[in-house]
Design a protein around this motif. Structure first.
Motif, PDB file in Angstrom:
ATOM      1  N   ASN A 109    -117.543  65.910  78.606  1.00  0.00           N
ATOM      2  CA  ASN A 109    -116.363  65.931  79.473  1.00  0.00           C
ATOM      3  C   ASN A 109    -116.554  64.955  80.626  1.00  0.00           C
ATOM      4  O   ASN A 109    -117.377  65.165  81.512  1.00  0.00           O
ATOM      5  CB  ASN A 109    -116.140  67.341  80.025  1.00  0.00           C
ATOM      6  CG  ASN A 109    -114.920  67.405  80.924  1.00  0.00           C
ATOM      7  OD1 ASN A 109    -114.015  66.563  80.835  1.00  0.00           O
ATOM      8  ND2 ASN A 109    -114.878  68.405  81.793  1.00  0.00           N
ATOM      9  N   THR A 124    -112.800  71.597  82.931  1.00  0.00           N
ATOM     10  CA  THR A 124    -114.061  72.276  82.609  1.00  0.00           C
ATOM     11  C   THR A 124    -113.805  73.700  82.139  1.00  0.00           C
ATOM     12  O   THR A 124    -114.380  74.160  81.145  1.00  0.00           O
ATOM     13  CB  THR A 124    -114.978  72.268  83.842  1.00  0.00           C
ATOM     14  OG1 THR A 124    -115.228  70.908  84.229  1.00  0.00           O
ATOM     15  CG2 THR A 124    -116.300  72.960  83.560  1.00  0.00           C
ATOM     16  N   TRP A 145    -122.913  70.877  75.229  1.00  0.00           N
ATOM     17  CA  TRP A 145    -121.800  70.555  76.118  1.00  0.00           C
ATOM     18  C   TRP A 145    -122.353  69.823  77.326  1.00  0.00           C
ATOM     19  O   TRP A 145    -123.116  70.383  78.111  1.00  0.00           O
ATOM     20  CB  TRP A 145    -121.090  71.838  76.531  1.00  0.00           C
ATOM     21  CG  TRP A 145    -119.940  71.665  77.483  1.00  0.00           C
ATOM     22  CD1 TRP A 145    -119.309  70.509  77.837  1.00  0.00           C
ATOM     23  CD2 TRP A 145    -119.279  72.725  78.209  1.00  0.00           C
ATOM     24  NE1 TRP A 145    -118.296  70.762  78.723  1.00  0.00           N
ATOM     25  CE2 TRP A 145    -118.257  72.112  78.970  1.00  0.00           C
ATOM     26  CE3 TRP A 145    -119.449  74.101  78.274  1.00  0.00           C
ATOM     27  CZ2 TRP A 145    -117.421  72.850  79.800  1.00  0.00           C
ATOM     28  CZ3 TRP A 145    -118.618  74.833  79.097  1.00  0.00           C
ATOM     29  CH2 TRP A 145    -117.610  74.215  79.843  1.00  0.00           C
ATOM     30  N   ASN A 161    -121.270  67.962  80.760  1.00  0.00           N
ATOM     31  CA  ASN A 161    -120.124  67.948  81.667  1.00  0.00           C
ATOM     32  C   ASN A 161    -120.422  67.086  82.883  1.00  0.00           C
ATOM     33  O   ASN A 161    -121.495  67.184  83.483  1.00  0.00           O
ATOM     34  CB  ASN A 161    -119.796  69.366  82.137  1.00  0.00           C
ATOM     35  CG  ASN A 161    -118.330  69.528  82.497  1.00  0.00           C
ATOM     36  OD1 ASN A 161    -117.479  69.570  81.612  1.00  0.00           O
ATOM     37  ND2 ASN A 161    -118.027  69.631  83.790  1.00  0.00           N
ATOM     38  N   PHE A 167    -118.425  75.154  85.411  1.00  0.00           N
ATOM     39  CA  PHE A 167    -119.222  74.845  84.224  1.00  0.00           C
ATOM     40  C   PHE A 167    -120.209  75.975  83.921  1.00  0.00           C
ATOM     41  O   PHE A 167    -120.336  76.428  82.784  1.00  0.00           O
ATOM     42  CB  PHE A 167    -119.954  73.525  84.476  1.00  0.00           C
ATOM     43  CG  PHE A 167    -120.783  73.012  83.329  1.00  0.00           C
ATOM     44  CD1 PHE A 167    -120.270  72.894  82.053  1.00  0.00           C
ATOM     45  CD2 PHE A 167    -122.097  72.603  83.547  1.00  0.00           C
ATOM     46  CE1 PHE A 167    -121.037  72.393  81.011  1.00  0.00           C
ATOM     47  CE2 PHE A 167    -122.872  72.102  82.516  1.00  0.00           C
ATOM     48  CZ  PHE A 167    -122.341  72.000  81.246  1.00  0.00           C
ATOM     49  N   ARG A 222    -126.052  73.574  77.707  1.00  0.00           N
ATOM     50  CA  ARG A 222    -125.237  72.946  78.740  1.00  0.00           C
ATOM     51  C   ARG A 222    -126.068  72.009  79.618  1.00  0.00           C
ATOM     52  O   ARG A 222    -127.171  72.368  80.038  1.00  0.00           O
ATOM     53  CB  ARG A 222    -124.598  74.002  79.632  1.00  0.00           C
ATOM     54  CG  ARG A 222    -123.353  74.601  79.063  1.00  0.00           C
ATOM     55  CD  ARG A 222    -122.793  75.682  79.965  1.00  0.00           C
ATOM     56  NE  ARG A 222    -123.495  76.944  79.797  1.00  0.00           N
ATOM     57  CZ  ARG A 222    -123.064  78.114  80.274  1.00  0.00           C
ATOM     58  NH1 ARG A 222    -121.956  78.169  80.979  1.00  0.00           N
ATOM     59  NH2 ARG A 222    -123.747  79.214  80.066  1.00  0.00           N
TER      60      ARG A 222
END
Length: 306
Positions: free
Chosen positions: A65, A91, A108, A110, A150, A160
């Protein structure tokens, strides 16, 4: 065997273009979440609400992202709201989509920002992920809200990583072409007192760092994406001056920068905030920078500018 799939939100900007090219060359299939989808590999989304696009996340190798409204504007109440919500909403909705997957993405990534750390004076130690001091100004609080959203996502089966990215230097976008254009006109002098630290990263090392984080499944949490050698603003401007050698030099005191920022509808914080950040976790994990010094980065990039 199908190529691994990357879902890329905010993929139409400077960083997104380079990520698409880099990971396509590495064998990935890229599907971009876009407000104006025009091709088969672009999925329409608004960055706020779930929709048909969410089904594409099933089984993805990576979700990245990069979405967020530019901070190159005046910090009016409306712009502050838009800057914040464009980051937290995108998010949040990606977290909701991942949480709904039966076969959730493995990773993921971010966006965040190195601006999360407070203004760092001359002799203060650089901010690392472990010892950095988080600030309380508007832009610093936006970064913290971004990361909080997040971290709140309920995605227990997805790794993450928050990318606390510094100023990324490239020949075809971002801050460098503007800085170079001004340097040619004689604005290659220090900005303000010139003592504010600049943390930066070559676009190639940005892509390589993302690839490194993808390839190492034990790495998670927040990572500073910046070169290991921040430098004072005066030193950065001296490198530009040495390259362009303008016929005259125009001073850039703070009061003049404030006037210029007002006319250009931007904020002086973008150049006067002292960002002294180092990539401790990347270095400890074994990442090696292709361009560790700003001198080497500019020597590579400036000849590519028109």
């Amino acid at each position: 065997m199908e190529p691994p799939l990357m879902i890329l939100a905010g993929g139409t900007g400077f960083l997104g273009r380079h990520i698409r090219h880099y990971f396509t060359q590495s064998g990935y299939r890229i599907r971009t979440l876009s407000r104006c989808a025009t091709s088969a590999d672009e999925l329409a989304w608004d960055g706020r609400t779930l929709g048909p696009w969410a089904a594409a996340l099933e089984g993805a190798a990576v979700v990245l992202n990069l979405a967020g409204r530019s901070v190159d504007c005046r910090y009016t109440a409306t712009n502050r709201y838009t800057i914040t919500r464009s980051r937290t909403d995108s998010t949040r909705v990606l977290g909701d989509a991942i949480a709904a997957c039966r076969n959730p993405p493995a990773l993921w990534l971010n966006s965040s920002t190195a601006t999360i750390y407070q203004h760092t004076e001359d002799e203060q130690p650089a901010n690392t992920e472990a010892t950095g001091h988080l600030g309380r100004t508007f832009s610093e609080m936006v970064a913290q809200q971004w990361e909080a959203e997040f971290n709140l996502a309920c995605v227990p089966h997805t790794r993450r990583v928050a990318l606390r990215t510094a100023i990324v230097l490239g020949a075809d976008g971002g801050a460098l072409p503007v800085m170079a254009r001004l340097a040619r006109l004689g604005l290659s002098t220090q900005q303000g007192n010139g003592r504010q630290w600049v943390s930066w990263l070559h676009i190639q090392d940005f892509c390589r760092a993302v690839e490194f984080l993808v390839a190492h499944p034990a790495l998670e949490g927040a990572f500073n994406l910046c070169a290991p050698e921040p430098l004072p603003n005066a030193a950065l401007m001296a490198l530009l001056d040495a390259h362009y050698r303008p016929h005259w030099h125009l001073p850039q005191p703070r009061w003049l920068l404030e006037i210029g920022a007002f006319v250009l509808r931007t904020e002086t914080e973008l150049i006067l905030k002292s960002r002294k950040v180092v990539p401790q976790r990347l270095l400890e994990a074994g990442f090696r920078f292709q361009f560790p010094s700003c001198e080497a980065a500019l020597a590579d990039l400036l000849p590519q500018l028109p």
